[in-house]
Design a protein around this motif. Structure first.
Motif, PDB file in Angstrom:
ATOM      1  N   ILE A 208     -24.764 -22.188  90.598  1.00 13.84           N
ATOM      2  CA  ILE A 208     -24.702 -22.609  91.995  1.00 13.84           C
ATOM      3  C   ILE A 208     -23.911 -21.534  92.730  1.00 13.84           C
ATOM      4  O   ILE A 208     -22.686 -21.473  92.635  1.00 13.84           O
ATOM      5  CB  ILE A 208     -23.997 -23.973  92.137  1.00 13.84           C
ATOM      6  CG1 ILE A 208     -24.556 -24.993  91.146  1.00 13.84           C
ATOM      7  CG2 ILE A 208     -24.079 -24.473  93.587  1.00 13.84           C
ATOM      8  CD1 ILE A 208     -25.947 -25.482  91.441  1.00 13.84           C
ATOM      9  N   VAL A 237     -29.234 -21.053  92.246  1.00 17.89           N
ATOM     10  CA  VAL A 237     -29.270 -21.653  93.575  1.00 17.89           C
ATOM     11  C   VAL A 237     -28.451 -20.764  94.498  1.00 17.89           C
ATOM     12  O   VAL A 237     -27.231 -20.670  94.361  1.00 17.89           O
ATOM     13  CB  VAL A 237     -28.673 -23.076  93.547  1.00 17.89           C
ATOM     14  CG1 VAL A 237     -28.782 -23.720  94.917  1.00 17.89           C
ATOM     15  CG2 VAL A 237     -29.360 -23.917  92.484  1.00 17.89           C
ATOM     16  N   ASP A 259     -25.914 -27.640  99.248  1.00 21.29           N
ATOM     17  CA  ASP A 259     -25.950 -27.717  97.786  1.00 21.29           C
ATOM     18  C   ASP A 259     -25.731 -29.128  97.252  1.00 21.29           C
ATOM     19  O   ASP A 259     -26.317 -29.521  96.247  1.00 21.29           O
ATOM     20  CB  ASP A 259     -24.891 -26.790  97.171  1.00 21.29           C
ATOM     21  CG  ASP A 259     -25.220 -25.349  97.426  1.00 21.29           C
ATOM     22  OD1 ASP A 259     -25.031 -24.899  98.577  1.00 21.29           O
ATOM     23  OD2 ASP A 259     -25.694 -24.679  96.495  1.00 21.29           O
ATOM     24  N   LEU A 263     -27.655 -31.279  94.341  1.00 23.38           N
ATOM     25  CA  LEU A 263     -26.965 -31.769  93.143  1.00 23.38           C
ATOM     26  C   LEU A 263     -27.108 -33.284  93.020  1.00 23.38           C
ATOM     27  O   LEU A 263     -27.340 -33.821  91.931  1.00 23.38           O
ATOM     28  CB  LEU A 263     -25.483 -31.369  93.208  1.00 23.38           C
ATOM     29  CG  LEU A 263     -25.237 -29.852  93.104  1.00 23.38           C
ATOM     30  CD1 LEU A 263     -23.834 -29.503  93.584  1.00 23.38           C
ATOM     31  CD2 LEU A 263     -25.451 -29.378  91.678  1.00 23.38           C
ATOM     32  N   ARG A 345     -18.432 -31.283  95.917  1.00 26.74           N
ATOM     33  CA  ARG A 345     -19.570 -30.544  95.357  1.00 26.74           C
ATOM     34  C   ARG A 345     -19.276 -30.181  93.900  1.00 26.74           C
ATOM     35  O   ARG A 345     -20.123 -30.337  93.027  1.00 26.74           O
ATOM     36  CB  ARG A 345     -19.845 -29.272  96.160  1.00 26.74           C
ATOM     37  CG  ARG A 345     -21.093 -28.528  95.659  1.00 26.74           C
ATOM     38  CD  ARG A 345     -21.347 -27.191  96.371  1.00 26.74           C
ATOM     39  NE  ARG A 345     -20.285 -26.244  96.120  1.00 26.74           N
ATOM     40  CZ  ARG A 345     -19.383 -25.873  96.999  1.00 26.74           C
ATOM     41  NH1 ARG A 345     -19.424 -26.346  98.224  1.00 26.74           N
ATOM     42  NH2 ARG A 345     -18.434 -25.027  96.670  1.00 26.74           N
ATOM     43  N   ILE A 349     -21.108 -31.168  90.329  1.00 29.34           N
ATOM     44  CA  ILE A 349     -21.462 -30.241  89.250  1.00 29.34           C
ATOM     45  C   ILE A 349     -20.873 -30.731  87.930  1.00 29.34           C
ATOM     46  O   ILE A 349     -21.542 -30.752  86.886  1.00 29.34           O
ATOM     47  CB  ILE A 349     -20.957 -28.823  89.596  1.00 29.34           C
ATOM     48  CG1 ILE A 349     -21.718 -28.278  90.806  1.00 29.34           C
ATOM     49  CG2 ILE A 349     -21.114 -27.884  88.402  1.00 29.34           C
ATOM     50  CD1 ILE A 349     -21.153 -26.980  91.380  1.00 29.34           C
TER      51      ILE A 349
END
Ligand SMILES: Nc1nc2c(c(=O)[nH]1)N[C@H]1C(S)=C(S)[C@@H](COP(=O)(O)OP(=O)(O)OC[C@H]3O[C@@H](n4cnc5c(=O)[nH]c(N)nc54)[C@H](O)[C@@H]3O)O[C@H]1N2
Ligand SMILES: Nc1nc2c(c(=O)[nH]1)N[C@H]1C(S)=C(S)[C@@H](COP(=O)(O)OP(=O)(O)OC[C@H]3O[C@@H](n4cnc5c(=O)[nH]c(N)nc54)[C@H](O)[C@@H]3O)O[C@H]1N2
Ligand code: SF4
Ligand code: SF4
Ligand code: SF4
Ligand code: SF4
Ligand code: SF4
Ligand SMILES: [Mo]
Lengths: 732, 236, 384
Positions: A208, A237, A259, A263, A345, A349
């Motif tokens: 990412i 990404v 993002d 996800l 974020r 992940i």
């Protein structure tokens, strides 16, 4: 008198003699040649690199008191005998004529300095007097240390002895903080530095943002390329086709700032289609039902709308990824201060990794070898801080360490408690903190700013006293401990003695300590004795370490979980927390929720930034070897868009941000097909404004110059810097 | 492919074997696996520091090729050392035989002979050669001693003290680090390559790693149509 | 053998000429040349003292610049003079002979000017003896040096013969052939470089020969016209063959320029884009200004002034042509990385330009001084 002839001299004399005697047509090679025939041997000195914090082992080769060459140290786990594009340019930093040469006292104004050359005694005396003064008048807690780099250890030690409790670094709240917090909230511990990414064994890798190759984390780059060569699949990404994206099976040119949508859609798909590692989740994790419930709104179709990625790709990558579990990794890279919801974020992940069972699994996130080296033995205890001192980062309940911006804020407002002095070791705060005006305002409130640096970097222009440290090739330093699959200890030793009047940190801090009456905390005679002491305490053979530069201890524990291993995680529940009770308790989303970020208005582009493989921020922009290859940054812009705007490839333009601020510098347009149309990209580190840096001064534009705003991650205080929009101004 | 073991160690063993043979029995070659090259430019700077090259001179630049249009773009990196061509176009043009192909295949430049006519620069189709006209990174006045130190190229001693000191005034290029190789060290670009993309060894030794690597792979040689017979083999 | 007054200027008259110059009676062109010479040689001194790094703008991308251009330009003129001498003597014996010594003198001094320029560009001029002790017969550059030695020898001989009125047709023929071979070799020095599409061509040696004829002819015509203007009274018109030579030269130049362009444009090898990039220059300077205009001028004007103007125009446009040729080969870099642009630009440094000025000034200065000293006058006592 001693008339012994040196070997060099001997060769020179005989060389000339042969040259004179032999007929040119017989031995034309020798004829009139200035050259001697046998090169001298180079003396190898093992040490480690400081052109970034990865600290790869290197071997300096010395001749006539000069470092002539360098090589990688094969024993170093972080370098494995290889050095990156920057590391190889060591001599461009060591022999940079623009280096700080002697201590300087600012007799002008901060920001517009007038320098007076000072002796060490004078400069240290001044600093010590002021620090004494502050300690008496305001208390030791009003002194803050900013530090980045190996020598920072001595400064931290000095500050603790002095009684200060504030040590901050841009490498946390402006870098990896959100990731470390996101992972710690989930797994109870973070992914470390060097990161425990087991790329070499992975079967499926998702990056990412992280632009490995350009982000030249030495051994990590080696690992990912090895993993790919062994057949791992890769999805990247990134709004930009980064170097590593060029190797990907799937490049997902995501719309910036979305993002989390991707996800969350992946999480939903994986839980809904039951593609997760059920045994693993059952054994180690809690909160699956809550997670499942919370992500139901995030359908792939919805995510496709947010991210502008094809829905099929979104679904396909998730399914492929799950099919390769648990030997997969969804990497959060390192730099994560993007959009203000960065901890969430990173949590997403972490959750994905947990669902696929990659933590503690081959090719996932391995468990690092334990190990450590005790501090120097028998040091006096540090004074305890003033009781009842208000917590600096109270506003950010999950901050893992003090944040730079809190220190800055307190320096401006005096709340929760004031700051009177900053010691800045190896940080270029002017360029690395967002909100330059605030930094300057904070500095204006100080009684003392000391910059300990090797170069007249931007920050030194705001200092009252500048102390020149010698470079990493000229000093003993603190140990560098590497926690990978093995534990390694690397030591730094001078390959040559310091140039000019520069001094190592162990010396500067010791001298300051003596002047502050803290000499007891610095009982070592010199850097070498310090290292010997630590080695003794850690049962390390100092002479072996000195000879090899790095010693490695094989991990006592396995890097991977064994099947059915019982495991306690360092979270409140002792489990991997898919649902975070801690966050809920503090009023944050226990499962990440998507928030939509503003997209650039018409005519504007979002400013994205990253790394040049040939520079480390601004610390190498004046390195003559690297500046020769990459003298300035360029403005990456989608070719179609550039054509629409009538921008020629290679022309210089200025940038104006949404607040109407026009960049003082200019930047070269670089047409590319590697970038989306809604953003521009540049590498960080340029736009230096320090006339003494003759190569770097005024080259390109710094992304930080264009930051009209930044947002702060409420969970841990990280400053998000990718929420700025600019338009391109053609130069008349 | 060899990934578990350290390929540098394997290649060092290969090197040892090769050095036991006579020079003319060796055939040095390089393979660069473009699938692995990550565009980190470590080889470029490694070479710069190994050979103490002056500003603007790169024995091994890395080209970045962008192919296609957003979002269907691909990207390829092409590092370019001297190809040590078996049929070089640079050596025949040299009026004074200052550059020549040695029996182990290295295209040498004799810094004592070269008159600096630059004809070889014009003739090399790869742009692999540079003229050292005497630039210093740190400026003529302030030039740091580092810049006049000996690089040991070709196993000789040359110090760039003034513009009458070779290699200033000469043509220069990659020489497969022959000064290292003959001491049993791999070329600097090989040892520093972060992508593990660079292989070096004796093409005459069927057991050498480089031969194994190129045998299995899809390989090409850059601008081969010119008949230069390069000894640098690219793997795609 | 007597040199004074025959091969070299007569000492007394030389002294007179120097006196004149001292007293300000040298004439504007002479002072300009002197100035150029001073500045030029100062610059050349700087190049040797400071080194190329600080004086020249050539680079790895453009290894050959205006110094090599100047060199090529003047050697071609030198050859051209040999050709003029040859064709003049063969086809226009009587009419030509008064000009012969000037023409061969020019052949020598232009060659000299060429070598001076070349010398300023070698990285290590002090090592030129390697041509002797380490020759490479495979190298066109080596052969060029061999042929040059022969060429210089033979044109000097031809000049001496002319001055001593012992003209030998054998030497003249030999000079012609050596010239053809030498400049053919120079042509192949470029033309055989397979890696540079802009040079690589069998046409190049021929191109060089034609250009030599044109530029040599232009210089000779220019000099003859200046001579003719000085003595307008004597009524003898300028011989027509100078114009004829120029017309032929222009025709050949058109042929060579045009076909080199056409073949180049048709090429699809890497680097042949250079022909497209230099298209405008080739069409405008190479063909329009360099051929069409001079041709029309030749048709339209009569008398020395027109010829002087035409000669200058040809010399100027052909210099531009040589520059385009030499530097054009480097327009498209063979390998691009880092900041190397798709199309390379080269602007000569002031030092490099001064090398050109030094060369031009050297030719004009030597010519003017020798002319003043009466070197080219018929030799007294001997009837021509
Ligand atoms: N050569 C070199 N290497 C370095 C450094 C250096 O200065 N020079 N610095 C080191 C340091 S301290 C750090 S923290 C790391 C940082 O290195 P990384 O952790 O790799 O940094 P990122 O910000 O993740 O990566 C930058 C990439 O993010 C992309 N990007 C921008 N916006 C978005 C977005 O909204 N979404 C997604 N998915 N991608 C986006 C950019 O296009 C760019 O390719 O590098 C380290 N390595
Ligand atoms: N706008 C914007 N801001 C950013 C980033 C970004 O990409 N864009 N990146 C962020 C990231 S990821 C990070 S990690 C931080 C890093 O930010 P900082 O920690 O400030 O690191 P550098 O910018 O490398 O500053 C290093 C300073 O240390 C000096 N220095 C170098 N070597 C030595 C030494 O041996 N001794 C001493 N005493 N000084 C030395 C250098 O001259 C320079 O002044 O910045 C963050 N801030
Ligand atoms: S990654 Fe590069 S710059 Fe960083 S320590 Fe290693 S060699 Fe040095
Ligand atoms: S690449 Fe160029 S310099 Fe190297 S051998 Fe081939 S022709 Fe010669
Ligand atoms: S520059 Fe040197 S090596 Fe190259 S052709 Fe001329 S003399 Fe030979
Ligand atoms: S082999 Fe040596 S000289 Fe050639 S590119 Fe590699 S490092 Fe440079
Ligand atoms: S060092 Fe290796 S991976 Fe890096 S650019 Fe060079 S060849 Fe490619
Ligand atoms: Mo960072």
């Amino acid at each position: 008198m001693n008339f012994r002839m040196s070997r060099r001299m001997f060769l020179k004399v005989t060389g000339t003699a042969t040259a004179g005697l032999s007929l040119p047509s017989v031995v034309p090679e020798r004829y009139l040649s200035w050259a001697e025939t046998a090169p001298e041997e180079l003396k190898p000195v093992p040490t480690f690199c400081e052109l970034c914090f990865w600290n790869c082992g290197l071997i300096a080769k010395v001749q006539n008191g000069k470092v002539v060459k360098i090589d990688g140290n094969p024993l170093s786990e972080r370098g494995r005998g290889r050095l990156c594009g920057r590391g190889n340019a060591a001599l461009g930093s060591l022999y940079d004529p623009d280096r700080l040469k002697f201590p300087m006292i600012n007799t002008g104004r901060r920001g517009q300095p007038a320098w007076k050359r000072a002796s060490w005694d004078e400069a240290l005396g001044l600093v010590a007097r002021k620090l004494e003064d502050i300690r008496e008048k305001h208390g030791p807690e009003t002194v803050a240390l900013f530090s980045h780099g190996c020598g920072g250890a001595f400064w931290k030690h000095l500050m603790k002895a002095y009684g200060s409790r504030s040590h901050a670094a841009p490498s946390d709240a402006q870098c990896r903080g959100p990731r470390d917090v996101g992972f710690t909230l989930t797994f109870g511990s973070d992914v470390g530095s060097p990161e425990y990414y087991d790329f070499g064994e992975s079967r499926y890798i998702v990056l990412i943002g992280s632009h490995l190759g350009e982000n030249a984390h030495n051994s990590q780059v080696q690992d990912i390329v090895t993993g790919l060569a062994k057949g791992a699949k890769l999805a990247v990404v990134d709004p930009r086709l980064s170097n590593i994206a060029a190797k990907a099976d799937h490049w997902l040119p995501i719309r910036p700032a979305t993002d989390l949508a991707l996800l969350l859609a992946w999480i939903r798909l994986i839980v809904n289609e039951e593609l997760y590692d059920a045994d693993y989740v059952k054994a180690y994790a809690i909160g699956l039902p809550e997670l499942t419930a919370a992500v139901q709104e995030y359908t792939p179709e919805w995510a496709a709308g947010e991210t502008e990625l094809p829905v099929e790709t979104i679904a396909r990558v998730a399914r492929e990824l799950a099919a390769h579990r648990p030997n997969v990794i969804i990497s959060a890279g390192r730099y994560n201060c993007w959009y203000g919801d960065d901890t969430q974020r990173c949590r997403a992940i972490a959750i994905l990794n947990a669902l696929l069972g990659s933590w503690g699994r081959p090719g996932g996130i391995y468990l690092p070898a334990g190990g450590g080296v005790p501090e120097y033995p028998d040091l006096p205890v540090y004074p305890s801080g003033r009781a009842g001192l208000p917590e600096l980062d109270a506003a950010y309940p999950f901050a893992l360490s003090q944040t730079t911006t809190s220190v800055r804020q307190a320096s401006i407002t005096g709340k929760p408690h004031p700051f009177k002095a900053w010691l800045v070791y190896g940080c270029n705060l002017i360029k690395t903190l967002p909100g330059r005006d605030e930094t300057v305002r904070a500095i204006d409130n100080l009684d003392l700013l000391v910059a300990i640096d090797i170069l007249p970097a931007d920050i030194t222009r705001w200092a009252d006293v500048v102390l020149p440290e010698c470079t990493y090739l000229e000093r003993h330093d603190a140990l560098s401990l590497g926690r990978g699959k093995n534990f390694e200890v690397a030591m730094r030793q001078p390959a040559v003695s310091p140039l000019f009047e520069s001094k190592p940190s162990w010396w500067i801090t010791k001298e300051l300590a003596i002047r502050l009456g803290l000499g007891d905390y610095f009982p070592w005679k010199d850097g070498e004795e310090y290292l010997r002491g630590r080695c003794r305490a850690g049962n390390i053979d100092y002479d072996e370490l000195r000879g090899k530069g790095v010693v490695r201890f094989s991990g006592k524990s396995s890097p991977y979980l064994s099947p059915h291993e019982e495991r306690e995680f360092d979270t409140p529940s002792g489990k991997i927390e898919l649902y975070s009770g801690q966050l809920a308790d503090r009023g944050f989303d226990p499962v990440p929720k998507y928030t939509r970020h503003e997209q650039p208005p018409a005519g504007y582009f979002r400013v994205l930034f990253g790394r040049s493989p040939l520079h480390t921020f601004a610390r190498t922009t004046n390195n003559f070897l690297l500046a020769d290859l990459v003298p300035e940054n360029s403005l990456w812009i989608n070719r179609k868009k550039a054509r629409e705007l009538g921008l020629e490839d290679g022309e210089y333009v200025r940038l104006e941000n949404q607040a109407g601020f026009l960049s003082p510098g200019k930047i070269r347009v670089r047409h590319t097909q590697r970038l989306r149309e809604d953003c521009i990209y540049m590498v960080h580190g340029f736009g230096v404004h320090s006339a003494e840096l003759t190569r770097a001064d005024g080259k390109g534009i710094g992304d930080e110059e264009m930051l009209a705003r930044y947002s702060i991650d409420p969970i841990m205080g990280g400053t998000a810097m990718r929420s700025n929009f600019v338009r391109v101004v053609k130069e008349g | 492919m060899e990934t578990r073991e350290d390929i540098l160690e394997i290649m060092r063993e290969d090197l040892k074997r090769a050095l036991q043979k006579t020079r003319s029995e060796r055939r040095w070659g390089m393979a660069i696996d473009l699938r692995r090259c990550i565009g980190c430019h470590a080889c470029t700077t490694g070479c710069m520091s190994e050979n103490l090259t002056p500003p603007g001179m790169r024995y091994r630049p890395v080209r970045e090729e962008e192919i296609g249009q957003f979002p269907n773009v691909s990207l390829r990196f092409l590092p370019r050392p001297c190809m040590q061509c078996d049929s070089p176009t640079c050596t025949p043009v040299c009026p004074v035989k200052a550059t020549y192909k040695r029996d182990d295949g290295i295209v040498m430049i004799d810094y004592r002979k070269c008159i600096g006519c630059r004809y070889c620069l014009v003739a090399c189709p790869y742009g692999a050669r540079s003229a050292d006209v005497g630039h210093y990174y740190t400026g003529e006045m302030k030039k740091q001693t580092y810049e006049v130190e000996n690089s040991g190229e070709y196993g000789k001693v040359f110090k760039r003290k003034t513009h009458w000191h070779s290699p200033i005034g000469n043509a220069r290029k990659c020489h497969f680090c022959i000064h290292r190789v003959e001491k049993g060290e791999l070329t600097r670009c090989t040892t520093t390559c972060l992508g593990h993309a660079t292989y070096f060894g004796d093409l005459n030794d069927p057991k050498s790693l480089i031969n194994k690597v190129i045998a299995k792979a899809n390989a090409f040689r850059y601008r081969e149509e010119l008949g230069t017979e390069p000894r640098v083999i690219y793997i795609v | 053998m007597r040199f004074d007054g025959i091969v070299l200027p007569d000492r007394a008259r030389l002294r007179e000429a120097v006196d004149d110059i001292r007293k300000g009676r040298g004439g504007i062109s002479l002072y300009l040349s002197l100035l150029g010479l001073l500045a030029g040689f100062l610059a050349i001194g700087c190049i040797f003292l400071l080194g190329h790094a600080h004086t020249t703008n050539t680079s790895d991308l453009v290894p050959w610049g205006i110094q090599i251009t100047t060199y090529v330009y003047f050697v071609l003129i030198s050859t051209g003079c040999t050709f003029v001498n040859f064709f003049g003597a063969i086809f226009y014996e009587e009419e030509y002979s008064p000009y012969a010594s000037r023409v061969m003198f020019l052949a020598i001094v232009t060659a000299l000017a060429a070598f001076i320029s070349l010398a300023t560009e070698m990285g290590r001029i002090d090592r030129m003896y390697y041509f002797l002790i380490s020759p490479n017969p495979a190298s066109p550059m080596f052969w060029m040096s061999v042929w040059y030695a022969a060429d210089i020898f033979i044109i000097v001989l031809e000049y001496i013969n002319i001055r001593r009125s012992r003209h030998s047709r054998k030497v003249m023929w030999a000079a012609f052939f050596v010239a053809v071979v030498t400049y053919g070799t120079l042509g192949s020095l470029f033309g055989a470089v397979g890696s540079r599409a802009y040079y690589y061509s069998a046409l190049l040696p021929i191109y060089f020969l034609f250009m030599a004829f044109l530029t040599g002819g232009a210089l000779c015509a220019l000099v003859a016209a200046v001579e003719g203007r000085k003595t307008p009274g004597d009524g003898s018109p300028l011989p027509a063959f100078f114009t004829t030579f120029l017309k032929i030269g222009l025709g050949l130049a058109l042929f060579a320029t045009f076909w080199r362009l056409m073949i180049g444009l048709a090429g699809h090898v890497p680097g042949s884009e250079a022909f497209g990039l230099t298209l405008f220059d080739t069409l405008f300077f190479g063909i329009f200004l360099g051929v069409v205009v001079p041709f029309l001028l030749l048709l339209a004007t009569r008398g020395p002034v027109g010829l002087i103007f035409t000669g200058l125009l040809i010399l100027a446009t052909q210099f531009k042509g040589r520059m385009d040729l030499v530097v054009g080969g480097f327009r498209v870099p063979v390998f691009r990385a880092y900041d190397i642009p798709a199309v390379v630009q080269y602007t000569p440094s002031i030092f490099e330009v001064l090398v050109l000025i030094a060369s031009v000034s050297l030719v004009s200065f030597l010519y003017l001084v020798c002319d003043r000293s009466g070197l080219f006058e018929p030799i007294p006592g001997k009837e021509a």
